[in-house]
Write a protein that holds these residues in place. Structure first.
Motif, PDB file in Angstrom:
ATOM      1  N   MET A 187      71.612  23.542   3.502  1.00  0.00           N
ATOM      2  CA  MET A 187      72.818  24.236   3.242  1.00  0.00           C
ATOM      3  C   MET A 187      74.331  24.325   2.970  1.00  0.00           C
ATOM      4  N   PRO A 188      74.672  22.911   1.540  1.00  0.00           N
ATOM      5  CA  PRO A 188      76.342  23.129   1.734  1.00  0.00           C
ATOM      6  C   PRO A 188      76.632  23.963   1.817  1.00  0.00           C
ATOM      7  N   GLU A 189      76.651  24.862   1.368  1.00  0.00           N
ATOM      8  CA  GLU A 189      77.187  26.015   0.405  1.00  0.00           C
ATOM      9  C   GLU A 189      77.893  26.793   2.148  1.00  0.00           C
ATOM     10  N   ARG A 190      76.684  26.973   2.634  1.00  0.00           N
ATOM     11  CA  ARG A 190      76.805  27.904   4.313  1.00  0.00           C
ATOM     12  C   ARG A 190      77.453  26.633   5.543  1.00  0.00           C
ATOM     13  N   ILE A 194      80.717  16.205  11.970  1.00  0.00           N
ATOM     14  CA  ILE A 194      81.675  17.808  11.369  1.00  0.00           C
ATOM     15  C   ILE A 194      83.291  17.125  10.653  1.00  0.00           C
ATOM     16  N   LEU A 195      83.536  16.443  11.280  1.00  0.00           N
ATOM     17  CA  LEU A 195      85.241  16.366  10.238  1.00  0.00           C
ATOM     18  C   LEU A 195      85.259  15.508   9.411  1.00  0.00           C
ATOM     19  N   ILE A 196      83.844  14.107   9.649  1.00  0.00           N
ATOM     20  CA  ILE A 196      83.157  13.252   8.634  1.00  0.00           C
ATOM     21  C   ILE A 196      83.182  14.219   7.459  1.00  0.00           C
ATOM     22  N   ARG A 222      83.264  10.976   0.551  1.00  0.00           N
ATOM     23  CA  ARG A 222      81.596  10.834  -0.260  1.00  0.00           C
ATOM     24  C   ARG A 222      80.700  11.634   1.490  1.00  0.00           C
ATOM     25  N   PRO A 223      80.607  12.921   1.552  1.00  0.00           N
ATOM     26  CA  PRO A 223      80.708  13.528   3.230  1.00  0.00           C
ATOM     27  C   PRO A 223      79.191  12.600   3.034  1.00  0.00           C
ATOM     28  N   LYS A 224      77.651  13.056   2.297  1.00  0.00           N
ATOM     29  CA  LYS A 224      76.248  12.487   2.894  1.00  0.00           C
ATOM     30  C   LYS A 224      76.388  11.440   3.067  1.00  0.00           C
ATOM     31  N   ILE A 271      75.422  10.083   6.315  1.00  0.00           N
ATOM     32  CA  ILE A 271      74.231   8.607   6.490  1.00  0.00           C
ATOM     33  C   ILE A 271      74.901   7.644   7.630  1.00  0.00           C
ATOM     34  N   ALA A 272      76.562   7.432   6.903  1.00  0.00           N
ATOM     35  CA  ALA A 272      76.293   5.533   7.420  1.00  0.00           C
ATOM     36  C   ALA A 272      77.265   5.860   8.714  1.00  0.00           C
ATOM     37  N   PHE A 273      77.616   6.738   9.366  1.00  0.00           N
ATOM     38  CA  PHE A 273      78.033   7.589  10.380  1.00  0.00           C
ATOM     39  C   PHE A 273      76.367   8.034  11.800  1.00  0.00           C
ATOM     40  N   TYR A 274      75.771   8.196  11.143  1.00  0.00           N
ATOM     41  CA  TYR A 274      74.277   8.049  11.780  1.00  0.00           C
ATOM     42  C   TYR A 274      73.477   6.525  11.693  1.00  0.00           C
TER      43      TYR A 274
END
Length: 228
Positions: free
Chosen positions: A185-188, A29-31, A37-39, A43-46
């Motif tokens: 849901m990027p906005e919510r 969530i923090l990432i 570059r959140p996406k 994905i890298a974290f995953y």
């Protein structure tokens, strides 16, 4: 009942227990909240989380196979002794977790800082995912126990690969669900994930201790039922 069905029934409780990981959830969530570059970072974290999960599962599988070959006792009996030992370890770990001082919340500093390129960002967050899963002992212990069951099982290689895939997908729900929310849901997503983040930060210690006690008792009962 087929070998695949039996093996799935054995590992499903462990997989869902391994998926309860407040520290990793807070981390992803923090990432997604503060990364440039959140996406890409998510994905890298995953991928990093998946790598360490597969390593731990492979270690459990190798132990299970080795025990099944080397032990003079039936595999089910040897597996029961291992379940009993892992269960006791989880109970002790739960007691330690309840009495542990300090916060379980990941330090925001490790998520910050600008990277020069998307490649360096990917590597950074992949290593972070690998590291956070590696030190999340409840998850690693339960994945190891599931791997041990897979290794001892007489199921065929195709069935075992199928079970490893199921184990991976379920255990990584803790990362997959926030990523799915963010992508769909990027906005919510920020509001939803922040509410979850706050709750987890307040209750993570007790939630993890509860998971340790529940699955410690589960593995002990599982072992005792076979032995006695």
């Amino acid at each position: 009942m087929s070998e695949l069905s039996t093996l799935l029934l054995d590992i499903l409780p462990l997989a869902f227990g391994a998926a309860v990981s407040p520290t990793v959830l807070i981390g992803i969530i923090l990432i997604l909240s503060i990364s440039d570059r959140p996406k890409l970072s998510g994905i890298a974290f995953y991928f990093g989380s998946m790598i360490i999960l597969l390593i731990v599962a492979a270690a459990g599988i190798l132990l299970g196979k080795g025990v099944a070959v080397a032990s003079s006792k039936p595999p089910s009996v040897t597996s029961a002794y291992l379940d009993l030992a892992i269960g006791i370890f989880l109970i002790l770990l739960g007691i330690w977790r309840i009495n542990k001082k300090g916060s379980d919340t990941p330090d925001k500093g490790r998520f910050g800082g600008k990277s020069k390129s998307s490649i360096s960002d990917f590597i950074k967050y992949m290593i972070l995912g690998l590291g956070m899963f590696a030190v999340n002992f409840t998850t690693t212990v339960l994945v190891f126990a599931a791997g041990k069951d897979i290794g001892i099982s007489s199921a065929g290689i195709t069935d075992k690969v199928t079970v490893v895939i199921v184990l991976t997908l379920i255990t990584l729900l803790v990362v997959e669900i926030p990523l799915l929310v963010y992508f769909t849901m990027p906005e919510r997503s920020e509001k939803l994930l922040n509410v979850l983040n706050v709750w987890m930060q307040k209750n993570s210690r007790y939630l993890m201790a509860a998971v340790m006690f529940v699955f410690g008792i589960y593995l002990m009962v599982k072992g005792v039922r076979v032995l006695f």
